[in-house]
Design a protein around this motif. Structure first.
Motif, PDB file in Angstrom:
ATOM      1  N   GLU A  79       0.824  -1.211   0.000  1.00  0.00           N
ATOM      2  CA  GLU A  79       0.000   0.000   0.000  1.00  0.00           C
ATOM      3  C   GLU A  79       0.859   1.263   0.000  1.00  0.00           C
ATOM      4  O   GLU A  79       0.506   2.265  -0.622  1.00  0.00           O
ATOM      5  CB  GLU A  79      -0.941  -0.019   1.207  1.00  0.00           C
ATOM      6  CG  GLU A  79      -2.053  -1.053   1.062  1.00  0.00           C
ATOM      7  CD  GLU A  79      -2.910  -1.184   2.300  1.00  0.00           C
ATOM      8  OE1 GLU A  79      -2.369  -0.961   3.416  1.00  0.00           O
ATOM      9  OE2 GLU A  79      -4.100  -1.511   2.171  1.00  0.00           O
TER      10      GLU A  79
ATOM     11  N   ARG B 182      -6.851  -6.862  -1.473  1.00  0.00           N
ATOM     12  CA  ARG B 182      -7.292  -5.506  -1.767  1.00  0.00           C
ATOM     13  C   ARG B 182      -7.654  -5.415  -3.254  1.00  0.00           C
ATOM     14  O   ARG B 182      -7.052  -6.094  -4.095  1.00  0.00           O
ATOM     15  CB  ARG B 182      -6.193  -4.484  -1.480  1.00  0.00           C
ATOM     16  CG  ARG B 182      -5.770  -4.390  -0.023  1.00  0.00           C
ATOM     17  CD  ARG B 182      -6.770  -3.599   0.803  1.00  0.00           C
ATOM     18  NE  ARG B 182      -6.268  -3.373   2.156  1.00  0.00           N
ATOM     19  CZ  ARG B 182      -6.467  -4.198   3.186  1.00  0.00           C
ATOM     20  NH1 ARG B 182      -7.160  -5.313   3.004  1.00  0.00           N
ATOM     21  NH2 ARG B 182      -5.980  -3.909   4.377  1.00  0.00           N
TER      22      ARG B 182
ATOM     23  N   ASN C 230     -10.633  -6.391   0.175  1.00  0.00           N
ATOM     24  CA  ASN C 230     -10.451  -5.370   1.207  1.00  0.00           C
ATOM     25  C   ASN C 230     -10.673  -5.875   2.627  1.00  0.00           C
ATOM     26  O   ASN C 230     -11.253  -5.180   3.468  1.00  0.00           O
ATOM     27  CB  ASN C 230     -11.366  -4.170   0.929  1.00  0.00           C
ATOM     28  CG  ASN C 230     -11.091  -3.536  -0.421  1.00  0.00           C
ATOM     29  OD1 ASN C 230      -9.964  -3.550  -0.917  1.00  0.00           O
ATOM     30  ND2 ASN C 230     -12.124  -3.000  -1.050  1.00  0.00           N
TER      31      ASN C 230
END
Length: 339
Positions: free
Chosen positions: A185, A203, A238
């Motif tokens: 991320e 994700r 997620n």
């Protein structure tokens, strides 16, 4: 509206649409990288959409993590804690310790990282033990219990008894997944899956532009991990996900099966009819710990706990009185199950 203003709005709208189109087109052309290897005595696989390969960075992060929380590493932070060295642990250890204490309190001790001496005694820990008798179990329970350890204001581990030992094996792997997810991320990566031994963070979307499809294994006794029969498939994104089960790490003695899940509250391996617990949570560290706690609790207590905590979802596989496999899903879990 003034025509000049209308034209300006039109140009702005076209600019925005053009930017979105360019970004979408660029996103489609970025390949998915797939890295895999061995870590913590298991396999890892990281799939991510990025224009360069990050395997070296991923493995460097995993090596740092191993240097903190692997009880098999003689120089690891947790080993030094178990040896009662006077020092301030690193951030990895402190984060895991604090979350462990929170979940231990929530689960009334069903999850407990001070279970290490008992796990070792039963042959499932980081030290080879001998098959314990009841007197030994009573003795080991005197140095077991999450309320007997804490962190000082300086961050040092304080023990009521120096013989207390910690093992984060039921939460560390999930946290390692979170650590790698955070690394991705920070690179701006939005589509990825991190899988370390079945503990997972996902994700965005998979390479097929869809939700990530994750299988839950059928809990068939399989100490060699050869059976990969799937019980069900979850469509997820997620979230963090972890599964705990007693169908791979076990042994038989005098015709009785002893599985690796130890109940810290009794000192003995659990004998419940629940065979595996899969948990979905905001992070994998929490999912990992709750899955272990549910295996300790047993079906009825685990169902009650899961239903009372809407921030997590659970999928339990258990055997009924006739030995047939049955399932229990929290209401929130049903939306993830592939139809």
């Amino acid at each position: 509206m003034d025509k000049k203003i209308q034209r300006n709005f039109l140009w702005i709208a076209l600019l925005i649409l053009g930017t979105i189109w360019i970004l979408a087109r660029h996103n489609r052309t970025i390949p998915y990288q797939i890295d895999n290897g061995l870590i913590f005595g298991t396999v890892y696989k990281v799939t991510y959409q990025y224009d360069e390969n990050l395997k070296e960075e991923i493995e460097a992060a995993l090596k740092r993590f191993d240097g903190s929380l692997s009880p098999f590493n003689d120089t690891a932070t947790i080993t030094r804690v178990n040896h009662n060295e006077d020092f301030v642990p690193d951030t990895f250890f402190i984060n895991v310790f604090r979350r462990s204490m929170e979940i231990s309190k929530e689960t009334d001790g069903a999850f407990d990282i001070t279970v290490a001496p008992l796990a070792n005694a039963w042959g499932f820990g980081f030290k080879k033990g001998t098959f314990p008798d009841s007197a030994m179990i009573d003795s080991l329970q005197e140095i077991t219990g999450y309320t007997k350890v804490n962190l000082s204001a300086e961050g040092k581990v304080m023990k009521q008894d120096p013989r207390i030992m910690l093992s984060c094996s039921a939460i560390a792997k999930g946290y390692a997944v979170d650590v790698i997810a955070q690394l991705l991320e920070q690179k701006g990566i939005r589509n990825f899956m991190v899988d370390i031994g079945g503990e997972i963070v996902v994700r965005g979307e998979n390479p097929k532009k869809d939700l990530w499809r994750i299988g839950i294994n059928k809990p068939v006794d399989d100490s060699l991990s050869m059976n990969q029969e799937i019980q069900t498939v979850l469509n997820i994104t997620n979230i963090g996900m972890a599964t705990s089960g007693n169908y791979r790490n076990y042994y038989y003695k005098d015709g009785k099966k002893y599985a690796h899940t130890i109940d810290p509250r009794t000192g003995y391996p659990v004998q419940h009819n629940i065979l595996s617990a899969t948990v979905i949570a905001r992070d994998c560290m929490s999912a990992d710990a709750y899955a272990t706690a549910f295996m300790v609790m047993g079906l009825e207590e685990a169902e009650q706990f899961a239903n009372a905590h809407p921030d997590i979802d659970a999928y339990f596989i258990y055997s009924d009185e006739n030995g047939k496999l049955q399932t229990f899903l929290t209401n929130g879990m049903e939306k993830y199950v592939s139809k």
